[in-house]
Design an enzyme around this catalytic site. Structure first.
Site, PDB file in Angstrom:
ATOM      1  N   ASN A   9       0.872  -1.179   0.000  1.00 36.63           N
ATOM      2  CA  ASN A   9       0.000   0.000   0.000  1.00 36.63           C
ATOM      3  C   ASN A   9       0.906   1.226   0.000  1.00 36.63           C
ATOM      4  OD1 ASN A   9      -1.765   2.065   0.555  1.00 36.63           O
ATOM      5  ND2 ASN A   9      -2.299   1.356   2.621  1.00 36.63           N
ATOM      6  N   TRP A  10       0.970   1.869  -1.162  1.00 38.23           N
ATOM      7  CA  TRP A  10       1.886   3.022  -1.267  1.00 38.23           C
ATOM      8  C   TRP A  10       1.308   4.279  -0.623  1.00 38.23           C
ATOM      9  CZ3 TRP A  10       4.784   3.193  -6.675  1.00 38.23           C
ATOM     10  CH2 TRP A  10       5.662   2.102  -6.738  1.00 38.23           C
ATOM     11  N   LYS A  11       0.026   4.229  -0.263  1.00 39.15           N
ATOM     12  CA  LYS A  11      -0.623   5.411   0.334  1.00 39.15           C
ATOM     13  C   LYS A  11      -0.396   6.622  -0.584  1.00 39.15           C
ATOM     14  CE  LYS A  11      -0.178   3.204   4.790  1.00 39.15           C
ATOM     15  NZ  LYS A  11      -0.017   3.308   6.251  1.00 39.15           N
ATOM     16  N   HIS A  92      -9.448   1.244   5.015  1.00 35.28           N
ATOM     17  CA  HIS A  92      -8.178   1.424   5.733  1.00 35.28           C
ATOM     18  C   HIS A  92      -8.404   2.382   6.908  1.00 35.28           C
ATOM     19  CE1 HIS A  92      -4.082   2.578   6.666  1.00 35.28           C
ATOM     20  NE2 HIS A  92      -3.692   1.489   6.039  1.00 35.28           N
ATOM     21  N   GLU A  94      -6.750   4.761   7.989  1.00 35.41           N
ATOM     22  CA  GLU A  94      -6.500   6.177   7.677  1.00 35.41           C
ATOM     23  C   GLU A  94      -7.721   6.815   7.021  1.00 35.41           C
ATOM     24  OE1 GLU A  94      -2.786   5.508   5.649  1.00 35.41           O
ATOM     25  OE2 GLU A  94      -1.861   5.004   7.561  1.00 35.41           O
ATOM     26  N   GLU A 161      -5.155  -4.774  10.807  1.00 36.87           N
ATOM     27  CA  GLU A 161      -4.090  -3.784  10.993  1.00 36.87           C
ATOM     28  C   GLU A 161      -4.324  -3.004  12.284  1.00 36.87           C
ATOM     29  OE1 GLU A 161      -2.187  -2.671   6.975  1.00 36.87           O
ATOM     30  OE2 GLU A 161      -3.957  -1.438   7.225  1.00 36.87           O
ATOM     31  N   GLY A 167       2.971   2.140  10.788  1.00 33.42           N
ATOM     32  CA  GLY A 167       3.988   3.180  10.648  1.00 33.42           C
ATOM     33  C   GLY A 167       4.768   3.497  11.911  1.00 33.42           C
ATOM     34  N   SER A 207       3.600  -2.216  10.256  1.00 32.92           N
ATOM     35  CA  SER A 207       5.052  -2.310  10.475  1.00 32.92           C
ATOM     36  C   SER A 207       5.654  -3.654  10.072  1.00 32.92           C
ATOM     37  CB  SER A 207       5.403  -1.971  11.927  1.00 32.92           C
ATOM     38  OG  SER A 207       5.091  -0.616  12.209  1.00 32.92           O
ATOM     39  N   GLY A 228       2.886  -1.195   4.211  1.00 35.90           N
ATOM     40  CA  GLY A 228       2.928   0.211   3.841  1.00 35.90           C
ATOM     41  C   GLY A 228       4.342   0.656   3.516  1.00 35.90           C
ATOM     42  N   GLY A 229       5.012   1.239   4.484  1.00 31.60           N
ATOM     43  CA  GLY A 229       6.332   1.824   4.272  1.00 31.60           C
ATOM     44  C   GLY A 229       7.325   0.903   3.580  1.00 31.60           C
TER      45      GLY A 229
HETATM   46  P1  PGA Z   1       3.044   0.255   7.548  1.00 32.67           P
HETATM   47  O1  PGA Z   1       1.544   0.487   7.002  1.00 32.67           O
HETATM   48  O2  PGA Z   1       3.502  -1.049   6.948  1.00 32.67           O
HETATM   49  O3  PGA Z   1       3.805   1.422   7.047  1.00 32.67           O
HETATM   50  O4  PGA Z   1       2.951   0.163   9.036  1.00 32.67           O
HETATM   51  C1  PGA Z   1       0.666  -0.580   6.834  1.00 32.67           C
HETATM   52  C2  PGA Z   1      -0.664  -0.099   6.323  1.00 32.67           C
HETATM   53  O5  PGA Z   1      -1.154   0.942   6.780  1.00 32.67           O
HETATM   54  O6  PGA Z   1      -1.268  -0.760   5.447  1.00 32.67           O
END
Ligand code: PGA
Length: 246
Positions: A9-11, A92, A94, A161, A167, A207, A228-229
């Site tokens: 997930n590149w957000k 998600h 967010e 999640e 993050g 993470s 994500g990251g």
């Molecule tokens: P992260 O994000 O791997 O950067 O913790 C995961 C996500 O929000 O899908």
């Protein structure tokens, strides 16, 4: 046996120049035929990403529940399909926080996504406060009862999640992940019946990185990861794909 899925997930990250990362990610995916690998870039990069690496699954990060209409700034599921996406993340944390999406909104989006032919990755997860209060399983079960499309079969993926793990570099213990994933499987059985519930992949997200992927992926009922990251570069993402292939 459920095939593992490693989804990035590149957000709101990446540009055309970032698509070069897909070359090594696609090569790693080709070298791991037992693992499904996907990247969900921003909407503006989906079509180029799909064209650059046709062998890699490309997904969106959200879609609207309606097929079309007066919804400025939104994207319909069929538009994602036309751009070359085969899956979409919905609900998600967010978006639940920033765009105030409710469980009912998420369910409607997941239904629209599946109706359009996409795999819907439905996210759930508790806050730090819920975690500390020992309410994780109640919160996650409630979210899923409100968010999951009941008519879904193989086109449904659930991503657990914990919000406090996203993050932050923090992750739950393997035992905690196992307990929550078992609870999620139980909710799936309750909603979909055993046969269909057994086909739904449950991803862990929050993470995930090269150092912890193998341990997290070894947990029972963890069928993959939403990353994500560590999905933003091939250098960070490829070792997670390799861990899933073990
Ligand atoms: P992260 O994000 O791997 O950067 O913790 C995961 C996500 O929000 O899908």
């Amino acid at each position: 046996m459920r095939r593992r899925l490693i989804a990035g997930n590149w957000k709101m990250n990446g540009s055309r120049a970032s698509l070069v990362e897909l070359d090594a990610i696609a090569a790693a995916a080709a070298a791991a035929p037992g693992v499904d690998v996907a990247v969900c870039p921003p909407f503006t990069l989906i079509e180029r990403a799909a064209a650059r690496q046709p062998g890699l699954a490309i997904g969106g990060q959200d879609c609207h529940a309606a097929p079309k209409g007066a919804h400025t700034g939104c994207i319909a599921a069929a538009m994602l399909v036309e751009a070359g996406a085969t899956m979409v993340i919905v609900g998600h944390s967010e978006r639940r926080a920033d765009q105030h999406e409710t469980d009912a909104d998420v369910k409607a989006k997941a239904e629209a996504a599946i109706a359009a032919g996409l795999i819907a990755i439905v996210c759930c997860g508790e806050t730090q406060a819920h975690h500390r209060a020992g309410e994780t399983e109640a919160v996650v079960s409630g979210q899923l009862r409100g968010s999951l499309p009941v008519a879904a079969g193989d086109a449904l993926v659930v991503a657990y999640e914990p919000i406090w793990a996203i993050g932050t570099g923090l992750t739950p213990t393997a035992a905690d992940v196992a307990a929550v994933h078992a609870t999620i499987r139980g909710v799936l059985v309750e909603l979909l019946g055993r046969a269909r519930a057994e086909g739904v992949r449950i991803l862990y997200g929050g993470s995930v990185n090269a150092a912890n992927a193998a341990e997290l992926l070894a947990v029972p009922d963890v069928d993959g990861a939403l990353v994500g990251g560590a999905s933003l570069t091939a250098e960070a993402f490829v070792p997670i794909i390799e861990a899933a292939a073990q």
